[in-house]
Write an enzyme that holds these catalytic residues in place. Structure first.
Site, PDB file in Angstrom:
ATOM      1  N   ILE A  78       0.827  -1.199   0.000  1.00 45.91           N
ATOM      2  CA  ILE A  78       0.000   0.000   0.000  1.00 45.91           C
ATOM      3  C   ILE A  78       0.865   1.254   0.000  1.00 45.91           C
ATOM      4  O   ILE A  78       0.582   2.215  -0.727  1.00 45.91           O
ATOM      5  CB  ILE A  78      -0.947  -0.014   1.219  1.00 45.91           C
ATOM      6  CG1 ILE A  78      -2.026  -1.084   1.037  1.00 45.91           C
ATOM      7  CG2 ILE A  78      -1.592   1.353   1.412  1.00 45.91           C
ATOM      8  CD1 ILE A  78      -2.911  -1.280   2.251  1.00 45.91           C
ATOM      9  N   ASP A 109      11.375   3.597   4.969  1.00 42.47           N
ATOM     10  CA  ASP A 109      11.007   2.208   5.234  1.00 42.47           C
ATOM     11  C   ASP A 109      12.194   1.510   5.882  1.00 42.47           C
ATOM     12  O   ASP A 109      13.334   1.956   5.739  1.00 42.47           O
ATOM     13  CB  ASP A 109      10.638   1.489   3.927  1.00 42.47           C
ATOM     14  CG  ASP A 109       9.692   0.322   4.148  1.00 42.47           C
ATOM     15  OD1 ASP A 109      10.068  -0.632   4.871  1.00 42.47           O
ATOM     16  OD2 ASP A 109       8.575   0.352   3.600  1.00 42.47           O
ATOM     17  N   ASP A 158      13.721   3.194  11.188  1.00 42.57           N
ATOM     18  CA  ASP A 158      12.887   2.432  12.121  1.00 42.57           C
ATOM     19  C   ASP A 158      12.000   3.451  12.829  1.00 42.57           C
ATOM     20  O   ASP A 158      12.490   4.268  13.625  1.00 42.57           O
ATOM     21  CB  ASP A 158      13.774   1.691  13.119  1.00 42.57           C
ATOM     22  CG  ASP A 158      12.988   0.950  14.188  1.00 42.57           C
ATOM     23  OD1 ASP A 158      11.746   1.092  14.238  1.00 42.57           O
ATOM     24  OD2 ASP A 158      13.615   0.227  14.999  1.00 42.57           O
ATOM     25  N   VAL A 159      10.695   3.443  12.546  1.00 45.37           N
ATOM     26  CA  VAL A 159       9.820   4.492  13.076  1.00 45.37           C
ATOM     27  C   VAL A 159       9.617   4.393  14.579  1.00 45.37           C
ATOM     28  O   VAL A 159       9.061   5.315  15.187  1.00 45.37           O
ATOM     29  CB  VAL A 159       8.450   4.483  12.367  1.00 45.37           C
ATOM     30  CG1 VAL A 159       8.585   4.807  10.885  1.00 45.37           C
ATOM     31  CG2 VAL A 159       7.704   3.167  12.580  1.00 45.37           C
ATOM     32  N   TYR A 193      -3.292  -6.143  17.190  1.00 42.33           N
ATOM     33  CA  TYR A 193      -3.416  -5.343  15.969  1.00 42.33           C
ATOM     34  C   TYR A 193      -4.671  -4.466  16.027  1.00 42.33           C
ATOM     35  O   TYR A 193      -4.626  -3.273  15.702  1.00 42.33           O
ATOM     36  CB  TYR A 193      -3.463  -6.262  14.755  1.00 42.33           C
ATOM     37  CG  TYR A 193      -3.460  -5.545  13.426  1.00 42.33           C
ATOM     38  CD1 TYR A 193      -2.289  -5.011  12.909  1.00 42.33           C
ATOM     39  CD2 TYR A 193      -4.636  -5.409  12.692  1.00 42.33           C
ATOM     40  CE1 TYR A 193      -2.279  -4.362  11.685  1.00 42.33           C
ATOM     41  CE2 TYR A 193      -4.642  -4.762  11.465  1.00 42.33           C
ATOM     42  CZ  TYR A 193      -3.461  -4.234  10.964  1.00 42.33           C
ATOM     43  OH  TYR A 193      -3.462  -3.584   9.756  1.00 42.33           O
ATOM     44  N   PRO A 220      -7.965   0.565   5.242  1.00 41.71           N
ATOM     45  CA  PRO A 220      -8.009  -0.456   4.183  1.00 41.71           C
ATOM     46  C   PRO A 220      -8.679  -1.725   4.688  1.00 41.71           C
ATOM     47  O   PRO A 220      -8.558  -2.095   5.855  1.00 41.71           O
ATOM     48  CB  PRO A 220      -6.532  -0.705   3.868  1.00 41.71           C
ATOM     49  CG  PRO A 220      -5.781   0.401   4.542  1.00 41.71           C
ATOM     50  CD  PRO A 220      -6.602   0.824   5.704  1.00 41.71           C
ATOM     51  N   GLY A 230      -4.865  -6.679  -1.913  1.00 40.00           N
ATOM     52  CA  GLY A 230      -3.870  -7.580  -2.472  1.00 40.00           C
ATOM     53  C   GLY A 230      -2.467  -7.078  -2.202  1.00 40.00           C
ATOM     54  O   GLY A 230      -2.044  -6.079  -2.768  1.00 40.00           O
TER      55      GLY A 230
END
Length: 262
Positions: free
Chosen positions: A20, A39, A64-65, A157, A187, A191
């Site tokens: 995404i 990323d 690394d966020v 999650y 979302p 896919g």
């Protein structure tokens, strides 16, 4: 004529090297934006080079966020390279699927660290930069259909995505007078690599499913009868970041083909 809504705009997308996030980054680049992609994946620089072929300036940053120093350095690098930031899309996230009795503290902590703490750190830096430069801005956060309806074997999650929705509402109220809108997107079944993992992991836990069978069963329950694509999500995100959405803030919008309708 192809839209160029983001000509002259600077956009940052976290989790932008695949799935995404990559679709979102491509949409902004295609519409004329200069795009920084962040990323943990080594392919982040390759993604940035690919986006450059669409015509705009790009930047790829490994980050690394969950690490505050790395997030601060990311936004400083964007400001140094481009001079400002107009749109910050917090898309980095992880999904792990586990029955309650096997769900470890490490899995819980990792999920909340990336999906909630990481988003908080990025929103904090984005807002500071946008306030400092003036002129408002757009903050767009990745939630999930599980921000509406938590699913089995993913309490960590679901908790993280409900948290994203609450954070989005709170920040929207705080930043409104600065001209900064804060919205989120949810979302559904998209896919992507993440959903390939979900099909395997949930399929193993929910029954004797061959690979792809559970995904197909769930897709059959979507009113539009298809899985979504990264491009479907990118269209919504681009709208929320555009001038057309200047009077929309604090909203969490589903992009799921009707899978959830609340």
């Amino acid at each position: 004529m192809e839209s160029r809504r983001f000509e002259g705009k600077i956009v940052l997308v976290t989790g932008g090297a695949r799935g995404i996030g990559r679709g979102i980054a491509r949409r902004f680049a295609a519409e004329g934006g200069s795009v920084a992609v962040a990323d943990r994946l080594e392919s982040v620089e390759e993604t940035a080079a690919e986006l450059a072929e669409l015509g705009g300036e790009t930047l790829g940053v490994a980050v690394d966020v969950t690490d505050k120093a790395q997030v601060e350095a990311l936004y400083a690098r964007v400001e140094e390279r481009f001079g400002r930031l107009d749109v910050s899309v917090q898309n980095a996230g992880i999904l792990r699927i586990s029955p309650l009795e096997r769900l470890s503290e490490d899995e819980w902590d990792a999920t909340l660290d990336v999906n909630v703490k990481g988003m908080f750190l990025c929103c904090q830096q984005a807002a500071a930069l946008m306030r400092r430069q003036g002129g408002g801005g757009r903050i767009v956060n990745s939630a999930s259909a599980q921000a509406r309806d938590g699913f089995v074997y993913t309490p960590h999650y679901a908790a993280s995505k409900f948290g994203v929705m609450g954070m989005t509402q709170s920040l929207a109220k705080e930043l409104a007078t600065d001209g900064i809108t804060v919205n989120a997107f949810c979302p559904g079944i998209i896919g992507s690599d993440m959903w390939e993992y979900a099909d395997r992991a949930w399929g193993d836990l929910l029954g004797d499913y061959a690979r792809g069978e559970l995904m197909a069963e769930w897709v059959d329950g979507i009113p539009m009868r298809r899985a979504g694509t990264p491009e479907d999500v990118a269209g919504l995100v681009a709208f929320l970041a555009s001038d057309d959405a200047s009077y929309i803030t604090g909203q969490t919008v589903n992009v799921c083909g009707g899978l959830v309708m609340s």
